[in-house]
Design a protein around this motif. Structure first.
Motif, mmCIF file in Angstrom:
data_model
loop_
_atom_site.group_PDB
_atom_site.id
_atom_site.type_symbol
_atom_site.label_atom_id
_atom_site.label_comp_id
_atom_site.label_asym_id
_atom_site.label_seq_id
_atom_site.Cartn_x
_atom_site.Cartn_y
_atom_site.Cartn_z
ATOM 1 N N ARG A 181 0.815 -1.223 0.000
ATOM 2 C CA ARG A 181 0.000 0.000 0.000
ATOM 3 C C ARG A 181 0.850 1.274 0.000
ATOM 4 O O ARG A 181 0.315 2.369 0.143
ATOM 5 C CB ARG A 181 -0.964 -0.017 1.183
ATOM 6 C CG ARG A 181 -2.192 -0.899 0.951
ATOM 7 C CD ARG A 181 -2.929 -1.169 2.248
ATOM 8 N NE ARG A 181 -2.210 -2.139 3.056
ATOM 9 C CZ ARG A 181 -2.466 -2.387 4.334
ATOM 10 N NH1 ARG A 181 -3.394 -1.686 4.957
ATOM 11 N NH2 ARG A 181 -1.775 -3.304 4.992
ATOM 12 N N GLY A 201 -0.790 5.850 -2.259
ATOM 13 C CA GLY A 201 -1.085 5.076 -1.060
ATOM 14 C C GLY A 201 -0.612 5.856 0.148
ATOM 15 O O GLY A 201 -0.786 7.071 0.217
ATOM 16 N N ALA A 202 -0.004 5.164 1.108
ATOM 17 C CA ALA A 202 0.478 5.826 2.324
ATOM 18 C C ALA A 202 1.453 6.933 1.966
ATOM 19 O O ALA A 202 2.292 6.783 1.075
ATOM 20 C CB ALA A 202 1.157 4.800 3.229
ATOM 21 N N TRP A 204 -6.322 -1.276 7.014
ATOM 22 C CA TRP A 204 -6.284 0.172 7.089
ATOM 23 C C TRP A 204 -6.275 0.790 5.702
ATOM 24 O O TRP A 204 -5.496 0.388 4.830
ATOM 25 C CB TRP A 204 -5.067 0.614 7.892
ATOM 26 C CG TRP A 204 -4.933 2.091 8.098
ATOM 27 C CD1 TRP A 204 -3.845 2.873 7.826
ATOM 28 C CD2 TRP A 204 -5.924 2.972 8.644
ATOM 29 N NE1 TRP A 204 -4.109 4.183 8.165
ATOM 30 C CE2 TRP A 204 -5.375 4.269 8.663
ATOM 31 C CE3 TRP A 204 -7.229 2.787 9.108
ATOM 32 C CZ2 TRP A 204 -6.079 5.381 9.126
ATOM 33 C CZ3 TRP A 204 -7.930 3.898 9.580
ATOM 34 C CH2 TRP A 204 -7.341 5.167 9.585
ATOM 35 N N MET A 205 -7.171 1.732 5.482
ATOM 36 C CA MET A 205 -7.341 2.498 4.242
ATOM 37 C C MET A 205 -7.929 1.675 3.102
ATOM 38 O O MET A 205 -7.968 2.143 1.959
ATOM 39 C CB MET A 205 -6.022 3.136 3.795
ATOM 40 C CG MET A 205 -5.408 4.068 4.822
ATOM 41 S SD MET A 205 -6.527 5.371 5.402
ATOM 42 C CE MET A 205 -6.606 6.426 3.959
ATOM 43 N N SER A 265 -10.616 3.450 1.107
ATOM 44 C CA SER A 265 -10.299 4.794 0.621
ATOM 45 C C SER A 265 -9.685 4.763 -0.771
ATOM 46 O O SER A 265 -9.297 3.714 -1.290
ATOM 47 C CB SER A 265 -9.333 5.493 1.588
ATOM 48 O OG SER A 265 -8.048 4.922 1.484
ATOM 49 N N LYS A 294 -7.296 7.682 -3.536
ATOM 50 C CA LYS A 294 -6.553 8.933 -3.591
ATOM 51 C C LYS A 294 -6.507 9.471 -5.017
ATOM 52 O O LYS A 294 -6.735 8.740 -5.995
ATOM 53 C CB LYS A 294 -5.125 8.742 -3.069
ATOM 54 C CG LYS A 294 -5.050 8.509 -1.574
ATOM 55 C CD LYS A 294 -3.608 8.497 -1.078
ATOM 56 C CE LYS A 294 -3.013 9.899 -1.050
ATOM 57 N NZ LYS A 294 -1.657 9.907 -0.471
ATOM 58 N N PHE A 305 -7.544 12.859 -0.943
ATOM 59 C CA PHE A 305 -8.338 11.667 -0.680
ATOM 60 C C PHE A 305 -9.698 11.800 -1.360
ATOM 61 O O PHE A 305 -10.345 12.850 -1.275
ATOM 62 C CB PHE A 305 -8.531 11.467 0.824
ATOM 63 C CG PHE A 305 -7.262 11.109 1.539
ATOM 64 C CD1 PHE A 305 -6.848 9.791 1.630
ATOM 65 C CD2 PHE A 305 -6.472 12.097 2.110
ATOM 66 C CE1 PHE A 305 -5.670 9.460 2.276
ATOM 67 C CE2 PHE A 305 -5.295 11.771 2.759
ATOM 68 C CZ PHE A 305 -4.886 10.447 2.841
ATOM 69 N N TRP A 336 -8.125 1.446 -3.125
ATOM 70 C CA TRP A 336 -7.742 0.175 -2.499
ATOM 71 C C TRP A 336 -8.944 -0.750 -2.378
ATOM 72 O O TRP A 336 -8.784 -1.964 -2.247
ATOM 73 C CB TRP A 336 -7.115 0.425 -1.131
ATOM 74 C CG TRP A 336 -5.862 1.230 -1.212
ATOM 75 C CD1 TRP A 336 -5.634 2.463 -0.695
ATOM 76 C CD2 TRP A 336 -4.636 0.865 -1.882
ATOM 77 N NE1 TRP A 336 -4.367 2.900 -0.983
ATOM 78 C CE2 TRP A 336 -3.728 1.938 -1.715
ATOM 79 C CE3 TRP A 336 -4.232 -0.259 -2.603
ATOM 80 C CZ2 TRP A 336 -2.444 1.907 -2.256
ATOM 81 C CZ3 TRP A 336 -2.952 -0.288 -3.137
ATOM 82 C CH2 TRP A 336 -2.081 0.782 -2.955
ATOM 83 N N TYR A 394 -14.780 -0.521 7.616
ATOM 84 C CA TYR A 394 -14.377 0.874 7.765
ATOM 85 C C TYR A 394 -14.181 1.218 9.237
ATOM 86 O O TYR A 394 -15.028 0.933 10.079
ATOM 87 C CB TYR A 394 -15.423 1.807 7.163
ATOM 88 C CG TYR A 394 -15.068 3.261 7.349
ATOM 89 C CD1 TYR A 394 -14.133 3.868 6.529
ATOM 90 C CD2 TYR A 394 -15.638 3.998 8.382
ATOM 91 C CE1 TYR A 394 -13.780 5.201 6.701
ATOM 92 C CE2 TYR A 394 -15.291 5.330 8.567
ATOM 93 C CZ TYR A 394 -14.356 5.923 7.728
ATOM 94 O OH TYR A 394 -13.996 7.221 7.924
ATOM 95 N N TYR A 450 -0.051 2.327 10.274
ATOM 96 C CA TYR A 450 0.792 3.380 9.710
ATOM 97 C C TYR A 450 2.110 2.802 9.179
ATOM 98 O O TYR A 450 2.456 1.638 9.420
ATOM 99 C CB TYR A 450 1.084 4.440 10.767
ATOM 100 C CG TYR A 450 -0.132 5.237 11.169
ATOM 101 C CD1 TYR A 450 -0.504 6.384 10.463
ATOM 102 C CD2 TYR A 450 -0.920 4.857 12.256
ATOM 103 C CE1 TYR A 450 -1.620 7.124 10.822
ATOM 104 C CE2 TYR A 450 -2.047 5.587 12.629
ATOM 105 C CZ TYR A 450 -2.391 6.721 11.905
ATOM 106 O OH TYR A 450 -3.497 7.441 12.259
#
Length: 368
Positions: free
Chosen positions: A40, A56-57, A199-200, A203, A205, A249, A293, A308, A342
């Protein structure tokens, strides 16, 4: 040296674990479903200047010391996020955009020069040339007296590999839907995997490049808050050498446009939004790219909607400790006990599993 230590997933967690093990003299093999490393973290080049932007991150904060230390070790420059200035608020697509002062002293955050994927790219490049096998998906894992047998689908078909241990550096919820274990995992572990949000995963971007950072000249910091979409939050993403970009985002309307009408329609809507926010006379973007994602099968199972959550939860202890007499271990950012989800958590998880391998012995307690 005997059988290597296997790692499923060439994201940041898996490659940190592989690096630490390789440095200690262990043979490693990393199987990655995608045609690239990074998981990610994904920073493809965009625009006429090939600016690498994070789809991604992207960010880390002061408390994420592992990211700082790893970037420094690898010689990757950190970029302080540009914040102070005037931000824009877009209440509705048919209403005027409002200006408001953005705080002078927000919590400091940083990006990485070249994007966060450069962490994984640097780590993979330092491993033996045949260690990372792209386009290889782990489908089944079997326990043996000496370790594990790993079933892998690759470009040349299905194959079975022997490993002393296997580190599963894939989001637990994805593992629950895509990898079969023999014998079956304990109910507590199987349940923890199914119920751990990726995580994410819900979402998406957007990134856009420009000929110059015209918003700086207007005293605007690049921050846009929108209730209209298709992008809910835009942020300044200018590189240290001045190459100009914004990153944001996707709003739920943007995700819906992507799912029902496709990328071309979404990119057209993004151009319309940018013109509305910055003015019709503002320079148009030179390139746009988007990601989701939710629709990435290497992140979210096709037959399962993402769970979520507003913040990554602390993982249950059952997915932070070894299983199968120490031969099966769990990484990925979701299994981190510090900063789960993270970048810093991904590094922590990879380092933790490497340490668990170092500490493992044939007498390790089984959780079968």
């Amino acid at each position: 040296m005997g059988a290597p230590i296997g790692i499923a997933g060439a994201g940041l967690s898996g490659l940190v674990a592989a690096t630490r093990l390789h440095e200690a003299g262990h043979g490693v093999v990393v199987w990655e479903t995608r045609n690239r490393v990074g998981g990610r973290t994904w920073s493809p080049p965009l625009g006429p200047d090939s600016l690498q932007l994070d789809l991604g991150a992207a960010w880390h904060w002061t408390e994420h010391t592992r990211v700082h230390d790893l970037a420094e070790q690898l010689g990757i420059e950190r970029i302080r996020q540009h914040e102070p200035g005037i931000a824009l608020y877009e209440p509705r697509a048919e209403q005027p955009v409002q200006h408001f002062p953005w705080p002078d002293t927000p919590p400091p955050s940083w990006r990485l020069e070249g994007g966060t994927q450069t962490l994984a790219q640097h780590l993979a490049a330092a491993l033996p040339s045949d260690a990372v096998k792209l386009n290889h998906r782990v489908t089944q894992v079997q326990q043996t007296d000496a370790g594990v047998q790993v079933h892998v689908d690759g470009p040349n078909g299905a194959a079975v590999a022997t490993a002393r241990r296997l580190i599963v550096a894939v989001p637990p919820r994805l593992v629950a839907h895509t990898i079969r274990f023999d014998p079956a995992l304990p109910d507590s572990l199987a349940s923890a995997q199914r119920n751990t949000p990726t995580w994410m995963a819900a979402s998406g971007k957007a990134v856009a490049t420009f000929a110059d950072a015209f918003w700086h000249q207007q005293g605007i910091d690049g921050r846009v808050v929108s209730h209209a979409g298709p992008v809910a939050h835009w942020h300044d993403a200018v590189a240290s050498d001045g190459r100009a970009a914004l990153a944001g985002f996707l709003h739920p309307t943007g995700l819906q446009t992507l799912a029902t009408e496709g990328k071309a329609a979404l990119h057209k809507a993004i151009r319309t939004q940018l013109a509305h926010c910055f003015g019709s006379d503002a320079p148009a973007p030179t390139a746009i790219a988007t990601s989701s994602w939710r629709t990435d099968p290497a992140t979210t199972p096709p037959d399962a909607d993402p769970l979520y959550v507003e913040h990554p939860p602390t993982p249950p202890s059952v997915i932070t400790r070894p299983h199968w007499n120490g031969h099966l271990l769990w990484a990925s950012a979701e299994t981190a006990t510090e900063h789960p989800g993270y970048l810093d958590g991904a590094i922590e998880a990879g380092e933790r599993t490497a340490q668990q391998v170092f500490e493992a012995s044939p007498k390790a307690a089984s959780t079968r």
